[in-house]
Design a protein around this motif. Structure first.
Motif, mmCIF file in Angstrom:
data_model
loop_
_atom_site.group_PDB
_atom_site.id
_atom_site.type_symbol
_atom_site.label_atom_id
_atom_site.label_comp_id
_atom_site.label_asym_id
_atom_site.label_seq_id
_atom_site.Cartn_x
_atom_site.Cartn_y
_atom_site.Cartn_z
ATOM 1 N N THR A 173 0.826 -1.210 0.000
ATOM 2 C CA THR A 173 0.000 0.000 0.000
ATOM 3 C C THR A 173 0.857 1.255 0.000
ATOM 4 N N ALA A 174 1.954 1.231 0.742
ATOM 5 C CA ALA A 174 2.860 2.386 0.774
ATOM 6 C C ALA A 174 3.464 2.643 -0.605
ATOM 7 N N ARG A 175 3.803 1.567 -1.313
ATOM 8 C CA ARG A 175 4.355 1.738 -2.669
ATOM 9 C C ARG A 175 3.302 2.343 -3.601
ATOM 10 N N ALA A 176 2.062 1.896 -3.481
ATOM 11 C CA ALA A 176 0.992 2.461 -4.310
ATOM 12 C C ALA A 176 0.798 3.938 -4.002
ATOM 13 N N TYR A 177 0.820 4.288 -2.720
ATOM 14 C CA TYR A 177 0.651 5.694 -2.329
ATOM 15 C C TYR A 177 1.825 6.532 -2.829
ATOM 16 N N GLU A 178 3.026 5.965 -2.776
ATOM 17 C CA GLU A 178 4.209 6.684 -3.259
ATOM 18 C C GLU A 178 4.113 6.950 -4.763
ATOM 19 N N ILE A 179 3.686 5.924 -5.500
ATOM 20 C CA ILE A 179 3.514 6.113 -6.948
ATOM 21 C C ILE A 179 2.450 7.162 -7.217
ATOM 22 N N GLY A 180 1.329 7.107 -6.485
ATOM 23 C CA GLY A 180 0.280 8.102 -6.655
ATOM 24 C C GLY A 180 0.763 9.507 -6.363
#
Length: 217
Positions: A173-180
């Protein structure tokens, strides 16, 4: 539109898979520590020694009563004020192991207590000590009964690792938020993260259902 989305997914996938790997490692470590902890807590709760029983009950009720996010923040932000500083990895494993131990203790205790009383009486009749009765009769049967519920709970812990982004663990989830944050493409990034969660959870749920069905026959 679809081709653009497919290209985005292709570009983001390596970073997302890195986050998924961390989520799986934290899940595995939490279960590896938490399930044995749950076993000993279940024995503690059933103990006739009051200090042992109350200590086990306290750990179980706090672990079950406090949200996992609160335990994560307690481990990461709260413990440093007491002089114990943990990395996001250590804090995540500590908090989720506590949650796992608290919930699985009740699952295991229910399994142990479901062993028919007649078998306990038969064990006493042939002269087995209480320790041998637990080792050879109660624990093997009780754990076999508890296995489907334990496997189901393992899926929930995997999903709960998504909360670890709140303490800077670079999981899925943190990686998805970082990409976003970097691309302003929050929706596609979160959709890809959701698909990866489903890729793990759906087959795992089917396996648990199969094991549960076999255990009932």
């Amino acid at each position: 539109m679809i081709s653009v989305l497919a290209e985005q997914f292709h570009n983001w996938l390596p970073q997302m898979l890195g986050g998924l790997r961390i989520s799986l490692i934290v899940t595995g470590m939490s279960l590896l520590i938490g399930i044995p902890l749950g076993f000993f807590l279940s024995l503690g709760v059933m103990s006739k020694v009051k200090p042992t029983r109350w200590a086990a009950l306290t750990l179980v009720e706090v672990g079950r009563g406090a949200p996992s996010l609160v335990l994560l923040q307690f481990a990461y932000f709260g413990l440093p004020t007491a002089g114990l500083t943990l990395t996001s990895w250590s804090a995540s494993i500590l908090a989720l192991s506590w949650t796992t131990g608290a919930y699985t203790s009740e699952i295991i205790r229910a399994g142990l207590q479901s062993v028919p009383a007649g078998q306990r009486e038969a064990a006493e009749a042939i002269g087995l000590t209480k320790l041998d009765m637990m080792r050879f009769i109660v624990v093997p049967q009780g754990l076999r009964i508890a296995i489907p519920a334990l496997l189901g709970f393992a899926i929930l812990i995997f999903q709960t690792t998504s909360l670890c982004f709140a303490i800077a663990l670079p999981e899925l989830t943190a990686r998805a938020y970082e990409i976003g944050t970097n691309t302003f493409q929050y929706l596609p990034a979160l959709v890809l993260a959701g698909l990866l969660y489903l890729l793990i959870c759906i087959p795992a749920t089917m396996i648990v259902g199969f094991i549960e069905a076999r255990a009932q026959h």
